[in-house]
Design a protein around this motif. Structure first.
Motif: not given
Length: 61
Positions: A17-40
């Motif tokens: 679960d922790i590894d999943y959070l790191v993976e999804v968080g990195a994907i969100m940060t790298e692929t979001s177009f807006c600042g909120l998505g990049q920092t959420a």
């Protein structure tokens, strides 16, 4: 992500679960177009980065 964070809070999480959070968080940060998505995911990623040993110790695996 919320379900995985809830599992961490309730101390019913697994290391995967922790590894999943790191993976999804990195994907969100790298692929979001807006600042909120990049920092959420930043608070979750920073907590895992600085408290990984404590979080892994609280897992059920």
């Amino acid at each position: 992500m919320q379900k995985k964070i809830d599992k961490l809070i309730n101390k019913t999480s697994k290391k995967s679960d922790i590894d999943y959070l790191v993976e999804v968080g990195a994907i969100m940060t790298e692929t979001s177009f807006c600042g909120l998505g990049q920092t959420a995911a930043t608070p979750v990623l920073k907590a895992i980065k600085y408290f990984k040993d404590e979080l892994y110790a609280a897992t059920i695996d």
